[in-house]
Motif scaffolding. Structure first.
Motif, mmCIF file in Angstrom:
data_model
loop_
_atom_site.group_PDB
_atom_site.id
_atom_site.type_symbol
_atom_site.label_atom_id
_atom_site.label_comp_id
_atom_site.label_asym_id
_atom_site.label_seq_id
_atom_site.Cartn_x
_atom_site.Cartn_y
_atom_site.Cartn_z
ATOM 1 N N PHE A 188 61.112 64.625 29.027
ATOM 2 C CA PHE A 188 61.645 64.647 27.665
ATOM 3 C C PHE A 188 60.519 64.774 26.653
ATOM 4 C CE2 PHE A 188 62.993 62.681 23.651
ATOM 5 C CZ PHE A 188 64.113 63.439 23.391
ATOM 6 N N ASN A 189 60.714 65.638 25.687
ATOM 7 C CA ASN A 189 59.792 65.805 24.568
ATOM 8 C C ASN A 189 60.640 65.909 23.301
ATOM 9 O OD1 ASN A 189 57.353 66.227 23.181
ATOM 10 N ND2 ASN A 189 57.564 68.427 23.360
ATOM 11 N N PHE A 190 60.209 65.237 22.234
ATOM 12 C CA PHE A 190 60.949 65.274 20.979
ATOM 13 C C PHE A 190 60.163 66.015 19.910
ATOM 14 C CE2 PHE A 190 61.969 63.571 16.771
ATOM 15 C CZ PHE A 190 63.308 63.932 16.717
ATOM 16 N N LEU A 191 60.865 66.867 19.180
ATOM 17 C CA LEU A 191 60.296 67.570 18.043
ATOM 18 C C LEU A 191 61.175 67.312 16.824
ATOM 19 C CD1 LEU A 191 59.577 71.016 19.707
ATOM 20 C CD2 LEU A 191 57.931 69.202 19.215
ATOM 21 N N ARG A 192 60.543 66.921 15.730
ATOM 22 C CA ARG A 192 61.300 66.720 14.492
ATOM 23 C C ARG A 192 61.325 68.032 13.732
ATOM 24 N NH1 ARG A 192 61.067 61.741 10.269
ATOM 25 N NH2 ARG A 192 62.716 62.533 8.928
ATOM 26 N N GLY A 193 62.516 68.478 13.396
ATOM 27 C CA GLY A 193 62.662 69.711 12.651
ATOM 28 C C GLY A 193 64.103 69.923 12.258
ATOM 29 N N ASP A 194 64.317 70.929 11.437
ATOM 30 C CA ASP A 194 65.637 71.219 10.895
ATOM 31 C C ASP A 194 66.060 72.622 11.322
ATOM 32 O OD1 ASP A 194 67.868 71.735 9.239
ATOM 33 O OD2 ASP A 194 67.054 70.467 7.653
ATOM 34 N N VAL A 195 67.259 72.764 11.856
ATOM 35 C CA VAL A 195 67.739 74.078 12.281
ATOM 36 C C VAL A 195 67.911 75.018 11.090
ATOM 37 C CG1 VAL A 195 68.835 73.266 14.400
ATOM 38 C CG2 VAL A 195 70.165 73.373 12.295
ATOM 39 N N ALA A 196 67.931 74.491 9.883
ATOM 40 C CA ALA A 196 68.029 75.328 8.686
ATOM 41 C C ALA A 196 66.671 75.908 8.277
ATOM 42 C CB ALA A 196 68.622 74.534 7.527
ATOM 43 N N ASP A 197 65.608 75.460 8.922
ATOM 44 C CA ASP A 197 64.255 75.946 8.638
ATOM 45 C C ASP A 197 63.975 77.155 9.536
ATOM 46 O OD1 ASP A 197 61.539 76.386 8.239
ATOM 47 O OD2 ASP A 197 60.924 74.508 9.206
ATOM 48 N N THR A 198 64.278 78.334 9.027
ATOM 49 C CA THR A 198 64.157 79.556 9.812
ATOM 50 C C THR A 198 62.730 79.766 10.323
ATOM 51 O OG1 THR A 198 65.948 80.552 8.546
ATOM 52 C CG2 THR A 198 64.568 82.045 9.813
ATOM 53 N N GLY A 235 60.422 77.569 10.836
ATOM 54 C CA GLY A 235 60.135 76.550 11.851
ATOM 55 C C GLY A 235 60.764 76.883 13.194
ATOM 56 N N LEU A 236 61.985 77.389 13.162
ATOM 57 C CA LEU A 236 62.657 77.767 14.410
ATOM 58 C C LEU A 236 61.977 78.964 15.064
ATOM 59 C CD1 LEU A 236 66.488 77.380 13.808
ATOM 60 C CD2 LEU A 236 64.994 76.004 15.245
ATOM 61 N N ILE A 237 61.586 79.919 14.253
ATOM 62 C CA ILE A 237 60.878 81.088 14.802
ATOM 63 C C ILE A 237 59.595 80.624 15.486
ATOM 64 C CG2 ILE A 237 59.598 83.168 14.171
ATOM 65 C CD1 ILE A 237 61.826 83.655 12.038
ATOM 66 N N ALA A 238 58.848 79.737 14.834
ATOM 67 C CA ALA A 238 57.606 79.214 15.417
ATOM 68 C C ALA A 238 57.886 78.460 16.716
ATOM 69 C CB ALA A 238 56.894 78.316 14.415
ATOM 70 N N LEU A 239 58.957 77.676 16.732
ATOM 71 C CA LEU A 239 59.330 76.934 17.939
ATOM 72 C C LEU A 239 59.612 77.889 19.098
ATOM 73 C CD1 LEU A 239 60.188 74.390 19.515
ATOM 74 C CD2 LEU A 239 62.464 74.649 18.483
ATOM 75 N N PHE A 240 60.382 78.929 18.838
ATOM 76 C CA PHE A 240 60.732 79.871 19.904
ATOM 77 C C PHE A 240 59.556 80.767 20.297
ATOM 78 C CE2 PHE A 240 64.957 78.433 19.016
ATOM 79 C CZ PHE A 240 65.587 78.494 20.246
ATOM 80 N N GLU A 241 58.573 80.887 19.443
ATOM 81 C CA GLU A 241 57.349 81.592 19.819
ATOM 82 C C GLU A 241 56.479 80.742 20.734
ATOM 83 O OE1 GLU A 241 55.664 82.746 16.051
ATOM 84 O OE2 GLU A 241 56.839 84.598 15.989
ATOM 85 N N ARG A 242 56.514 79.411 20.539
ATOM 86 C CA ARG A 242 55.717 78.482 21.356
ATOM 87 C C ARG A 242 56.384 78.164 22.676
ATOM 88 N NH1 ARG A 242 55.844 75.257 16.833
ATOM 89 N NH2 ARG A 242 57.045 73.701 17.979
ATOM 90 N N GLU A 243 57.699 78.021 22.661
ATOM 91 C CA GLU A 243 58.446 77.529 23.822
ATOM 92 C C GLU A 243 59.362 78.602 24.373
ATOM 93 O OE1 GLU A 243 58.105 74.382 24.961
ATOM 94 O OE2 GLU A 243 57.053 73.452 23.292
ATOM 95 N N ARG A 244 59.585 78.543 25.651
ATOM 96 C CA ARG A 244 60.550 79.433 26.317
ATOM 97 C C ARG A 244 61.644 78.560 26.920
ATOM 98 N NH1 ARG A 244 58.735 82.770 23.416
ATOM 99 N NH2 ARG A 244 57.046 84.159 23.960
ATOM 100 N N PHE A 245 62.832 78.668 26.383
ATOM 101 C CA PHE A 245 63.959 77.846 26.832
ATOM 102 C C PHE A 245 64.878 78.646 27.753
ATOM 103 C CE2 PHE A 245 62.804 76.166 22.604
ATOM 104 C CZ PHE A 245 62.459 74.880 22.979
ATOM 105 N N ASP A 246 65.427 77.959 28.731
ATOM 106 C CA ASP A 246 66.446 78.539 29.612
ATOM 107 C C ASP A 246 67.837 78.313 29.050
ATOM 108 O OD1 ASP A 246 64.579 79.359 31.741
ATOM 109 O OD2 ASP A 246 64.304 77.195 31.988
#
Length: 79
Positions: free
Chosen positions: A55-65, A67-78
């Motif tokens: 488990f890893n926790f990240l604080r962020g808001d789904v309304a922060d476009t 921030g989400l782009i940066a998250l998906f650039e760093r992480e690869r989710f299944d």
């Protein structure tokens, strides 16, 4: 599998994280921890997840476009 769970500090999100961890998935919990309702409840739920293997926790808001782009650039989710 590596799973992103938004609203991880909420009632449903926390329980979803727990089930996914038991199943053996890697879970990234994501939540803005707003004060829509008592933040102490969110803190208590997160404390049940923090420190668990996978488990890893990240604080962020789904309304922060951006921030989400940066998250998906760093992480690869299944999922």
């Amino acid at each position: 599998m590596k799973i992103l769970v938004t609203g991880a500090a909420g009632f449903i999100g926390m329980h979803a994280c727990q089930r996914l961890l038991v199943r053996g998935d890697e879970v990234v919990g994501f939540d803005n921890l707003n004060d829509y309702y008592d933040p102490a409840l969110k803190d208590a739920r997160l404390s049940r997840l923090m420190g668990k293997d996978g488990f890893n926790f990240l604080r962020g808001d789904v309304a922060d476009t951006a921030g989400l782009i940066a998250l998906f650039e760093r992480e690869r989710f299944d999922g």
